[in-house]
Design a protein around this motif. Sequence first.
Motif, short mmCIF file in Angstrom:
data_model
loop_
_atom_site.label_atom_id
_atom_site.label_comp_id
_atom_site.label_asym_id
_atom_site.label_seq_id
_atom_site.Cartn_x
_atom_site.Cartn_y
_atom_site.Cartn_z
N ALA A 45 -1.88 -1.47 -9.38
CA ALA A 45 -0.96 -0.53 -9.07
C ALA A 45 -1.49 0.24 -7.76
O ALA A 45 -2.83 0.74 -7.82
N LYS A 46 -0.67 0.28 -6.70
CA LYS A 46 -1.25 1.11 -5.79
C LYS A 46 -0.27 2.32 -5.56
O LYS A 46 -0.40 2.96 -4.45
N TRP A 47 0.31 2.67 -6.45
CA TRP A 47 1.14 3.85 -6.56
C TRP A 47 1.07 4.47 -7.82
O TRP A 47 0.61 3.95 -8.86
N PRO A 48 1.51 5.90 -8.15
CA PRO A 48 1.61 6.46 -9.49
C PRO A 48 2.44 5.49 -10.29
O PRO A 48 3.71 4.99 -9.80
N MET A 49 2.31 5.32 -11.58
CA MET A 49 3.01 4.44 -12.35
C MET A 49 4.25 5.48 -13.04
O MET A 49 4.09 6.23 -13.64
N PRO A 50 5.77 5.11 -12.54
CA PRO A 50 6.64 5.95 -13.17
C PRO A 50 6.75 5.68 -14.68
O PRO A 50 6.94 4.66 -15.10
N GLN A 76 0.90 -1.23 -0.04
CA GLN A 76 0.07 0.11 0.13
C GLN A 76 0.83 1.24 0.09
O GLN A 76 1.93 1.31 0.78
#
Lengths: 165, 228
Positions: free
Chosen positions: B84-89, B58
Amino acid sequence: MKKRNALPRLVLGAILLALPAAADAPRNPPQYAQFLVDTSTITDNFTKLQWERRPMVSDPAAIWSQGNLRCPSLTALFKAPGGLGRLPTLKELLTLLDEEPHNEYEFGAVVPKMIDQLAFAGTPVDLPYWSSTPAGSGMYWALSFKTGLMMALPEATGANVRCVR
Amino acid sequence: MARSELSRARRSRLAIGVTVALALPFGVACNSLIGLSDFEKGECAGARCPDEGGLIDQFVEGGTTDAPKDAPPDVLGADPVSWAKWPMPNYEVADGGIPPTAMPLVGGAGIVMDPTTGLVWRSSPLPNSFKANEAEAACRKVTVDGPWRAPKRIELVTLLNYSKSKPFVDTTAFTDLGLDTVVTSSEVRPFKVSDPARQYWVVDFGAGTVEPLPVSVAAKVLCVRATQ
């Protein structure tokens, strides 16, 4: 007559009422912000990307503008206030891929779809989806939501577009 | 007479209290059994509900945290789907001239930290190749700075770097990662744990692709963990 204290009973009652609800309450925020059936865009709470729920079905002439792959000007995100929509990168598109396929009836046949069936209901999967990520000279990466596989396609090939911002 | 009525009233209240207390766990269990839990999942967009549980990372302030899995494998043995639990780089310039969103990887002492996702990676793959179903156990055996685990498909995807040519990964940070195929612990559906032909998702950093690989084929393993 002895006066009864109602407070303990109230507390007990509140606990008994709250327990079943608490047992089933989601522990984390949902992936998507709330949306309605007719909402045209949807926001991913984690990637912070705002997606178009209805894709633009293949129209090379609309997607290819002056030799460049572009989000068509007809899409909801393009017209939305606060900024223009754009084509997603391949990695952004991969965040939509649902590893657990579900079956939907499309063009007279039952087909597996690897995308959320509520957030992106009725997504056509007959053609792959464009990304803006180049895959060599004159080629761009595209992703199939039917198989989950990515492929390098020559530019101006007919494929679908789901814009993002 | 009055005392008897009072006693009867107390017994009655006690009986009601005990009945409610005993019935409560059954009610909660029944809630799950009859599908009310699933109804709630439907409200928050099908497979992408939080309690589907797949991704155990998370994104929190300052990094990620590995929470316990809150959903068991399905009846065929597949783990819940990961998201995806975060911005995708993004390492490349996106459509419309949008600049890269990936923050530079922070390496050192055999570890690479991705500030965009909060994931922490081993800078080198494990020395041997492993089949996908062995990758999790192989990572758990690495105790230094751990506990480590095998990455999910969407986690390994974050390392793909399309701003450069082959291999499609930052080889300055991942010094021993070349044109390798790296396994994930994400199963390709339809999946049956007893099927010898079952497949897992892998990332081919040489070709820049995400593709299925039969479980009988061994490949490299890059272990990952949360920040905290």
